[in-house]
Design a protein around this motif. Sequence first.
Motif, short mmCIF file in Angstrom:
data_model
loop_
_atom_site.label_atom_id
_atom_site.label_comp_id
_atom_site.label_asym_id
_atom_site.label_seq_id
_atom_site.Cartn_x
_atom_site.Cartn_y
_atom_site.Cartn_z
N ALA A 42 0.85 -1.18 0.00
CA ALA A 42 0.00 0.00 0.00
C ALA A 42 0.89 1.24 0.00
N THR A 43 0.74 2.08 -0.99
CA THR A 43 1.48 3.34 -1.05
C THR A 43 0.66 4.40 -0.33
N THR A 44 1.22 4.93 0.75
CA THR A 44 0.44 5.71 1.70
C THR A 44 0.83 7.18 1.69
N ALA A 45 -0.14 8.06 1.90
CA ALA A 45 0.11 9.50 1.94
C ALA A 45 1.08 9.83 3.06
N PRO A 46 1.94 10.83 2.87
CA PRO A 46 2.93 11.17 3.90
C PRO A 46 2.35 11.88 5.13
N ARG A 47 1.09 12.27 5.06
CA ARG A 47 0.40 12.78 6.24
C ARG A 47 -0.98 12.12 6.28
N ARG A 108 6.39 12.73 -4.65
CA ARG A 108 5.39 12.53 -5.71
C ARG A 108 4.05 12.14 -5.13
N ILE A 109 4.06 11.21 -4.18
CA ILE A 109 2.82 10.76 -3.57
C ILE A 109 2.17 11.90 -2.78
N GLY A 110 2.99 12.73 -2.15
CA GLY A 110 2.45 13.88 -1.44
C GLY A 110 1.71 14.82 -2.38
N ARG A 111 2.30 15.07 -3.55
CA ARG A 111 1.64 15.93 -4.53
C ARG A 111 0.38 15.27 -5.08
N LEU A 112 0.46 13.99 -5.35
CA LEU A 112 -0.66 13.27 -5.94
C LEU A 112 -1.85 13.23 -4.99
N VAL A 115 -1.56 16.25 -0.26
CA VAL A 115 -0.98 16.54 1.04
C VAL A 115 0.15 17.56 0.92
N GLY A 116 0.93 17.43 -0.16
CA GLY A 116 2.06 18.31 -0.36
C GLY A 116 3.23 17.94 0.54
N GLU A 117 4.11 18.89 0.77
CA GLU A 117 5.30 18.64 1.58
C GLU A 117 4.93 18.50 3.06
#
Length: 518
Positions: A42-47, A108-112, A115-117
């Motif tokens: 599972a590729t998970t959001a950074p926040r 990349r996942i943050g942008r997708l 969530v962003g940085e």
Amino acid sequence: MNTADRTVTEQDLDTLSLQLGRPVRDVVEIGARCVCGSPLVATTAPRLSNGIPFPTTFYLTHPVLTAAVSRLEADGEMTRMNERLAEDAELAAAHREAHEAYLAERDRIGRLSGVGEVKEIAGISAGGMPERVKCLHVLVGHSLAAGPGVNRLGDEALEKIAPWWTPEACRCDGAWDASAEVPTKDLSRHVKHLEKVEALKKVTVAGIDCGTNSIRLLIARPDEQDPETLVDVVREMTIVRLGEGVDATGEFSAAALERTFAAVDAYARLVQRHHAGAVRFVATSATRDVQNRQVFVDGVTQRLGVEPEVISGAEEASLSFRGAVSALPPGLDPQDRVLVVDLGGGSTEFVVGTAAGEVVDAVSTDMGCVRFTERFLPDADPTEDQVTAATAGVDEILDHVAGRLPLETVSAVVGVAGTVTTVTAHALGLEDYDSERIHATVLPVDEVTASARALRTASREERAAMGFMHPGRVDVIGAGALIWSRIVERMREVAGVTDVVTSERDILDGIVLSMKDH
């Protein structure tokens, strides 16, 4: 894994929750799948939705896989890896590169995900990277998601768990209770993400132009301010030399197919990443005639999920014309006749139409920079006899074109594709390739022929040192420049054209615009 399978579905969310035995959280993509299609990573959001930073971007979920990695950890593998990191500088450098790759994917996942940085975990990856190994699950998850060669220790761990789990075999049967009630989960972010993905798929299109020398990708979607206008999301070009040797053998070589398929794999990832809902793959020139065309068609279809269209020369010319005329300067009468020349690797298309974009007639010829290099100018420093033969070959084809098209009625000439843009870059004195400066440039015929001659007579080393020169064009620009100079000279003779226009918009843009119409 099939790169088109990263998009998260409702079924994936249910499966992940059953695998983990708890509600799944903030999944943005499926990083890797079992051969049966079930999620592995599972590729998970950074926040997370609750605001907590989450550094573990790639999270192992499959119970059999997770247990196999845990078994390796219990056997002391992390200790052995840390000892090797302290002693092996090359391994340590590879581990640091894996750390950087992990951070890039998290960005990349943050942008997708929107969530962003996430400043709290900026520069911090996971699993102990870049200095140590603290969690093999993280390294294995990264290896599965990124593919071999990105996370070296993760790749090693995958090899070591082969007695219990391998990516080639399905171990899903009985690994979790598929009939159980799915743990309750808050899907607010998942639903929003899925809605965003579906909305993008409806408007985002991808066109791929596969020619004799290069393969190119354009992903575009409507401009927010002007929905009738498509704007670039991604524009890529890769020199693959698909037509290398075709003139002599009549078929694609194994090496050429391998180069082309590698580029298609990369483009498939970009298509999936940017959620292009419609893809059109157009193959031109050499692909029309080769004996092993089906090998090419099957290879592309398998990788991209779309069968390539091997279009006719007439359709190729029409698509090129539509993309190219956007470079014309303002002030032309819409009914003024325009000649668009698409000078490719294996063929050159000549299209006469109106400034408004209506095609009058077209001719496709077996003349291109790769084909003429192999046929007439195979030596790095061609002889005068070879140049004379090549010139005669060009002129013979131009005589044929003049017999088919009303060239004398043309008031403007537009040139497209890599040979033309390279000659233009030289004429402009560019140190590096600058697409914006090159596009819509108007050059006097004499400047075009002077730059074409300079490129043709330069040594290979001199051409390779030119900052605007694509490495894949160094060996074929001489023939291409000769062809382009003869064309513009002929148009000056028959139509009185004194200037020519260079366009960075060509068949690739025409492919994308054709999809917008439908």
